[in-house]
Design a protein around this motif. Structure first.
Motif, mmCIF file in Angstrom:
data_model
loop_
_atom_site.group_PDB
_atom_site.id
_atom_site.type_symbol
_atom_site.label_atom_id
_atom_site.label_comp_id
_atom_site.label_asym_id
_atom_site.label_seq_id
_atom_site.Cartn_x
_atom_site.Cartn_y
_atom_site.Cartn_z
ATOM 1 N N TYR A 45 42.064 14.494 -4.148
ATOM 2 C CA TYR A 45 41.438 15.563 -4.924
ATOM 3 C C TYR A 45 42.029 15.683 -6.331
ATOM 4 C CZ TYR A 45 38.415 16.676 -1.139
ATOM 5 O OH TYR A 45 37.435 16.589 -0.183
ATOM 6 N N VAL A 48 39.917 13.171 -8.088
ATOM 7 C CA VAL A 48 38.604 13.769 -8.369
ATOM 8 C C VAL A 48 38.727 14.726 -9.555
ATOM 9 C CG1 VAL A 48 36.779 15.288 -7.486
ATOM 10 C CG2 VAL A 48 37.724 13.488 -6.015
ATOM 11 N N GLY A 49 39.761 15.552 -9.544
ATOM 12 C CA GLY A 49 39.956 16.516 -10.622
ATOM 13 C C GLY A 49 40.149 15.859 -11.981
ATOM 14 N N MET A 52 36.811 14.437 -12.955
ATOM 15 C CA MET A 52 35.881 15.520 -13.220
ATOM 16 C C MET A 52 36.125 16.091 -14.624
ATOM 17 S SD MET A 52 35.587 19.038 -10.965
ATOM 18 C CE MET A 52 37.356 19.341 -11.052
ATOM 19 N N TRP A 56 33.841 15.506 -17.910
ATOM 20 C CA TRP A 56 33.295 16.695 -18.558
ATOM 21 C C TRP A 56 33.647 16.691 -20.046
ATOM 22 C CZ3 TRP A 56 35.479 20.565 -21.407
ATOM 23 C CH2 TRP A 56 34.584 21.559 -21.817
ATOM 24 N N TRP A 61 28.807 18.524 -17.904
ATOM 25 C CA TRP A 61 28.495 18.594 -16.479
ATOM 26 C C TRP A 61 27.244 17.810 -16.092
ATOM 27 C CZ3 TRP A 61 31.581 19.685 -12.703
ATOM 28 C CH2 TRP A 61 32.653 20.544 -12.886
ATOM 29 N N PHE A 71 31.012 11.565 -7.108
ATOM 30 C CA PHE A 71 31.998 12.646 -7.135
ATOM 31 C C PHE A 71 31.427 13.981 -6.659
ATOM 32 C CE2 PHE A 71 34.141 9.824 -10.175
ATOM 33 C CZ PHE A 71 35.443 9.909 -9.716
ATOM 34 N N VAL A 72 30.139 14.179 -6.805
ATOM 35 C CA VAL A 72 29.528 15.496 -6.594
ATOM 36 C C VAL A 72 29.909 16.136 -5.255
ATOM 37 C CG1 VAL A 72 27.332 16.737 -6.362
ATOM 38 C CG2 VAL A 72 27.665 15.123 -8.252
ATOM 39 N N ILE A 75 33.473 17.699 -5.567
ATOM 40 C CA ILE A 75 33.812 18.620 -6.652
ATOM 41 C C ILE A 75 34.088 20.044 -6.167
ATOM 42 C CG2 ILE A 75 32.854 19.742 -8.708
ATOM 43 C CD1 ILE A 75 31.826 16.964 -9.559
ATOM 44 N N LYS A 88 33.598 26.819 -9.224
ATOM 45 C CA LYS A 88 33.037 26.295 -7.975
ATOM 46 C C LYS A 88 31.684 26.941 -7.687
ATOM 47 C CE LYS A 88 33.653 26.057 -3.018
ATOM 48 N NZ LYS A 88 34.349 26.579 -1.856
ATOM 49 N N PHE A 91 29.105 25.697 -10.175
ATOM 50 C CA PHE A 91 28.743 24.313 -9.861
ATOM 51 C C PHE A 91 27.794 24.276 -8.661
ATOM 52 C CE2 PHE A 91 29.388 20.382 -7.491
ATOM 53 C CZ PHE A 91 29.102 19.445 -8.473
#
Length: 180
Positions: A45, A48-49, A52, A56, A61, A71-72, A75, A88, A91
């Protein structure tokens, strides 16, 4: 499994450049699913972060959702782990507009069609399921996506923009500090 602590061993002074180096090391493992199977959940994660936020910062986004679709599904959990509940929710409000049968998969023709469908009511699509949605409903879905993306962008800019604390990487750095 590789952990955040092991990945950070010998790293001093974590900045954007170091975060990208960590992500690059993880990409050498393989695709996202292979990384997920090889590293600890927290390191996954973190990866991923980093991606992400980096994506961005580059294109926003909508680009991330459309062009980095793999990735979606991860997230929301990444945003949880970074302690960003408002992002969150925002999103998830974007993703709720997508048809229920959506499979978030990069380089997939059906997924590309869905993104085009939601981008503009004027873009031609091929998927028969999407074609069966009335034009007025499609226009409403496009409006909802735009509205939700705008809200998500408005919430994100002060947190991850270049003028944000630690040039937008504060939440990732705080997450890492819990493990080292």
């Amino acid at each position: 499994m590789i952990t955040i602590k092991e990945m950070m061993d010998g790293v001093s002074g974590i900045d954007e450049s170091e975060l990208f180096k960590i992500s690059d090391k993880l990409w050498k493992i393989g695709r996202l699913e292979e990384i997920k199977e090889t590293v600890s959940p927290d390191l996954f994660y973190l990866h991923v972060g980093i991606n992400m936020i980096g994506n961005w910062k580059g294109d926003g986004w909508w680009f991330l959702i459309c062009e980095q679709a793999d990735f979606v599904p991860y997230i929301p959990t990444a945003l949880d782990k970074l302690n960003l509940p408002e992002l969150k929710t925002a999103f998830e409000n974007v993703i709720k507009v997508f048809p229920e049968y959506t499979v978030f998969k990069s380089d997939d023709a059906a997924y590309c069609d869905i993104c085009n469908f939601l981008q503009s009511a004027g873009i031609k699509i091929e998927d028969e399921r999407l074609k069966s949605i009335p034009l007025e409903k499609r226009k409403e879905m496009v409006r909802q996506v735009r509205q939700n993306i705008d809200r998500l962008e408005d919430l994100t800019k002060p947190l991850w923009g270049d003028s944000a604390e630690y040039e937008g990487w504060k939440h990732v750095l705080d997450f890492i500090s819990a493990f080292i």
